[in-house]
Write a protein that holds these residues in place. Sequence first.
Motif, mmCIF file in Angstrom:
data_model
loop_
_atom_site.group_PDB
_atom_site.id
_atom_site.type_symbol
_atom_site.label_atom_id
_atom_site.label_comp_id
_atom_site.label_asym_id
_atom_site.label_seq_id
_atom_site.Cartn_x
_atom_site.Cartn_y
_atom_site.Cartn_z
ATOM 1 N N ASN A 241 13.894 -3.452 3.335
ATOM 2 C CA ASN A 241 12.751 -2.860 4.326
ATOM 3 C C ASN A 241 12.908 -3.057 5.715
ATOM 4 O O ASN A 241 12.179 -2.858 6.712
ATOM 5 N N ASP A 242 13.719 -4.153 6.228
ATOM 6 C CA ASP A 242 13.790 -4.504 7.450
ATOM 7 C C ASP A 242 15.720 -4.098 8.001
ATOM 8 O O ASP A 242 16.273 -4.769 7.563
ATOM 9 N N PRO A 243 15.593 -3.370 8.773
ATOM 10 C CA PRO A 243 16.144 -2.863 8.969
ATOM 11 C C PRO A 243 17.205 -4.050 9.241
ATOM 12 O O PRO A 243 18.928 -3.612 10.056
ATOM 13 N N SER A 244 16.588 -4.812 11.214
ATOM 14 C CA SER A 244 17.229 -6.137 11.411
ATOM 15 C C SER A 244 17.998 -6.935 10.917
ATOM 16 O O SER A 244 19.068 -8.041 11.175
ATOM 17 N N THR A 245 17.981 -6.912 9.558
ATOM 18 C CA THR A 245 18.340 -8.149 8.170
ATOM 19 C C THR A 245 19.645 -7.340 7.494
ATOM 20 O O THR A 245 20.655 -7.784 6.819
ATOM 21 N N ARG A 246 20.419 -6.356 8.851
ATOM 22 C CA ARG A 246 21.386 -5.394 8.346
ATOM 23 C C ARG A 246 22.613 -6.242 8.226
ATOM 24 O O ARG A 246 22.506 -6.739 9.935
ATOM 25 N N LEU A 247 23.461 -6.306 7.604
ATOM 26 C CA LEU A 247 24.870 -7.086 7.575
ATOM 27 C C LEU A 247 25.683 -6.690 8.678
ATOM 28 O O LEU A 247 26.320 -5.140 7.540
ATOM 29 N N SER A 248 26.196 -6.912 9.626
ATOM 30 C CA SER A 248 27.067 -6.316 9.734
ATOM 31 C C SER A 248 28.859 -6.455 9.413
ATOM 32 O O SER A 248 30.157 -5.246 9.180
ATOM 33 N N SER A 249 29.032 -7.389 8.440
ATOM 34 C CA SER A 249 30.487 -7.821 7.871
ATOM 35 C C SER A 249 29.711 -9.271 6.641
ATOM 36 O O SER A 249 28.599 -9.665 6.825
ATOM 37 N N ALA A 250 30.373 -8.858 5.582
ATOM 38 C CA ALA A 250 30.115 -9.746 4.781
ATOM 39 C C ALA A 250 31.796 -10.081 3.717
ATOM 40 O O ALA A 250 32.606 -8.844 3.524
ATOM 41 N N THR A 251 31.638 -11.124 3.201
ATOM 42 C CA THR A 251 33.055 -11.359 2.388
ATOM 43 C C THR A 251 32.948 -11.264 1.485
ATOM 44 O O THR A 251 31.357 -10.634 0.468
ATOM 45 N N ALA A 252 33.603 -10.771 0.100
ATOM 46 C CA ALA A 252 33.852 -10.729 -1.728
ATOM 47 C C ALA A 252 31.979 -10.926 -1.653
ATOM 48 O O ALA A 252 32.084 -11.644 -3.034
ATOM 49 N N ALA A 253 32.588 -12.361 -1.576
ATOM 50 C CA ALA A 253 31.956 -14.119 -2.152
ATOM 51 C C ALA A 253 31.219 -13.872 -1.762
ATOM 52 O O ALA A 253 29.945 -13.601 -3.021
ATOM 53 N N GLN A 254 30.881 -13.698 -0.956
ATOM 54 C CA GLN A 254 29.187 -13.339 0.328
ATOM 55 C C GLN A 254 28.346 -12.172 -0.922
ATOM 56 O O GLN A 254 27.505 -12.505 -1.437
ATOM 57 N N LEU A 255 28.927 -11.326 -1.021
ATOM 58 C CA LEU A 255 28.429 -10.603 -1.859
ATOM 59 C C LEU A 255 27.797 -10.581 -3.313
ATOM 60 O O LEU A 255 27.278 -9.805 -3.760
ATOM 61 N N GLU A 256 29.361 -11.575 -4.209
ATOM 62 C CA GLU A 256 29.023 -11.569 -5.001
ATOM 63 C C GLU A 256 27.378 -12.475 -5.244
ATOM 64 O O GLU A 256 26.745 -12.087 -6.230
ATOM 65 N N ASP A 257 27.356 -13.380 -4.454
ATOM 66 C CA ASP A 257 26.298 -13.650 -4.169
ATOM 67 C C ASP A 257 24.730 -12.867 -4.885
ATOM 68 O O ASP A 257 23.930 -13.678 -4.610
ATOM 69 N N LEU A 258 24.989 -12.238 -3.667
ATOM 70 C CA LEU A 258 23.783 -10.886 -3.301
ATOM 71 C C LEU A 258 24.159 -10.336 -4.718
ATOM 72 O O LEU A 258 22.910 -10.294 -4.725
ATOM 73 N N ILE A 259 24.603 -10.290 -5.534
ATOM 74 C CA ILE A 259 24.308 -9.517 -6.796
ATOM 75 C C ILE A 259 23.616 -10.653 -7.446
ATOM 76 O O ILE A 259 22.449 -10.274 -8.168
ATOM 77 N N SER A 260 24.191 -11.409 -7.170
ATOM 78 C CA SER A 260 23.844 -12.500 -8.842
ATOM 79 C C SER A 260 21.868 -13.290 -7.968
ATOM 80 O O SER A 260 21.368 -12.900 -8.772
ATOM 81 N N SER A 261 22.145 -12.702 -6.848
ATOM 82 C CA SER A 261 20.559 -12.898 -6.238
ATOM 83 C C SER A 261 19.477 -12.033 -5.843
ATOM 84 O O SER A 261 18.147 -12.281 -6.241
ATOM 85 N N GLY A 262 19.879 -10.822 -6.403
ATOM 86 C CA GLY A 262 19.306 -10.457 -7.146
ATOM 87 C C GLY A 262 18.373 -9.144 -5.382
ATOM 88 O O GLY A 262 18.456 -8.204 -5.546
ATOM 89 N N ILE A 263 19.677 -9.841 -4.426
ATOM 90 C CA ILE A 263 18.865 -8.787 -3.029
ATOM 91 C C ILE A 263 19.754 -7.416 -2.733
ATOM 92 O O ILE A 263 18.906 -7.144 -2.287
ATOM 93 N N VAL A 264 21.124 -7.554 -3.953
ATOM 94 C CA VAL A 264 21.696 -6.199 -3.977
ATOM 95 C C VAL A 264 21.679 -6.276 -5.571
ATOM 96 O O VAL A 264 22.063 -6.598 -6.342
ATOM 97 N N ASP A 265 21.137 -4.134 -5.711
ATOM 98 C CA ASP A 265 20.611 -4.176 -6.794
ATOM 99 C C ASP A 265 20.617 -2.216 -7.320
ATOM 100 O O ASP A 265 20.793 -2.225 -5.747
ATOM 101 N N GLY A 266 19.167 -1.827 -7.690
ATOM 102 C CA GLY A 266 20.004 -0.964 -8.634
ATOM 103 C C GLY A 266 21.058 -0.350 -8.086
ATOM 104 O O GLY A 266 22.556 -0.692 -8.293
#
Length: 317
Positions: free
Chosen positions: A238-263
Motif C-alpha cells: 500500500n506504500d509506493p515509497s517502499t518499492r525496491l529499485s533492485s533486489a537479488t534472487a536470494a532477497q526475493l526468496e526471503d520476501l516470498i517466505s515471509s509473506g511480503i510477496v504473495d498472491g
Amino acid sequence: MTVPDTAAGTPTPGASSLLSAADKAAMLVEALPYIRRFWGQVVVVKYGGNALAGGSSEGSAGGEAEALASFATDIVLMRSVGMRPLVVHGGGPQIGELMARLGKVPEFVDGLRVTDAETLDIARMVLVGKVNREIVSAINVHGPLAVGISGEDAGLISARARDPLLGFVGDVTAVNPDLLVRLLAEDLIAVVATIGSDSTGQAYNINADTVAGALAEALQAAKLVYLTDVDGIRLDRNDPSTRLSSATAAQLEDLISSGIVDGGMIPKVRSCVRAVESGVAHAHILDGRQPHALLLEIFTREGVGTMVTRGDEQVGR
C-alpha cells in the motif's frame, strides 16, 4: 529525470515546451550507454492482460488502444536502436470477458482458471485470434516488423497437464527455440501467444509469466521484463515509497517466505528468480500502464520498476 506523459508516442498538448533542447540532448546521452550495451541482445517482454487493458478505470476501448499503441512504439524503438525484442503476452481479463459474454461462469482452483475443453477453445480464440493479432497489428503500424505465433507453432512450447483438477492448464516441459532464432535473425519481432501442446497434439493454456521466463532462459536473453499492473515489488503493497529499485534472487526468496510477496506476484517473482539463476542477466517487474515504462526502465539510471539480479554483480541497469 522526469519525462512528460505521452500516449501512443504523441506528446500531450504543450509537452514540447516542457523540455528544452538541452533536456532532450541529456536524455539521449543518458540512453546511449544502454543502447550500446544491449545492441544485438535479446530482450523478452511479457505484456500482461491487465497492462493491455490500459490505465483507464473503465477499461475502455480508447484506453486499451492508447496503451497498446504506446507499448508498440516502445517495442519498435527498442528494435530500431539494435535490440532484439520478443513479446510474450497474456490475456486473462480478455478471456474472462468473452466467457462472460458467452454465459460461461469461470471456476478457479487456488487462483488458477479451471480449463475444460470449451474454455480452452475460448482461450485459444482470445489469445491467438484476438490479443495476438492486436499486438502484431499495433507494431506493424510502424512497418512490416512483427510476426504472430503460438507456442504450438513449430513445436515451440511442449507442455503437459499441471493438475487433473485444472483440466487443460499446462506446464512447460521443453522449449524448442529454433523458430524464434530464425525470426530474430531476420530482425523480426516475434509475438508469442502462450498456448503449448503435448506429443499427441493436445493443446494447453499456459501461464504467460512462466512461458516468458522459459523463453528468456532458452534464448539466454539479456533481459526479461514483466509489464503488469503493479509498479514493482514493494515491502508494503500500500506504500509506493517502499518499492525496491533492485533486489537479488536470494532477497526475493526471503520476501516470498515471509509473506511480503504473495498472491499473483509469486509466479512473476519466481520466474524472475529462476531466469537470473539460469543465465538471464536481469529481470524486471514494472507497471505497463505507465506511458513508456519500458523505455524508462531500460534506458535510464533510475528505472521505474524493480530489477532482479543474481546478486554476484554490480547493480546497474
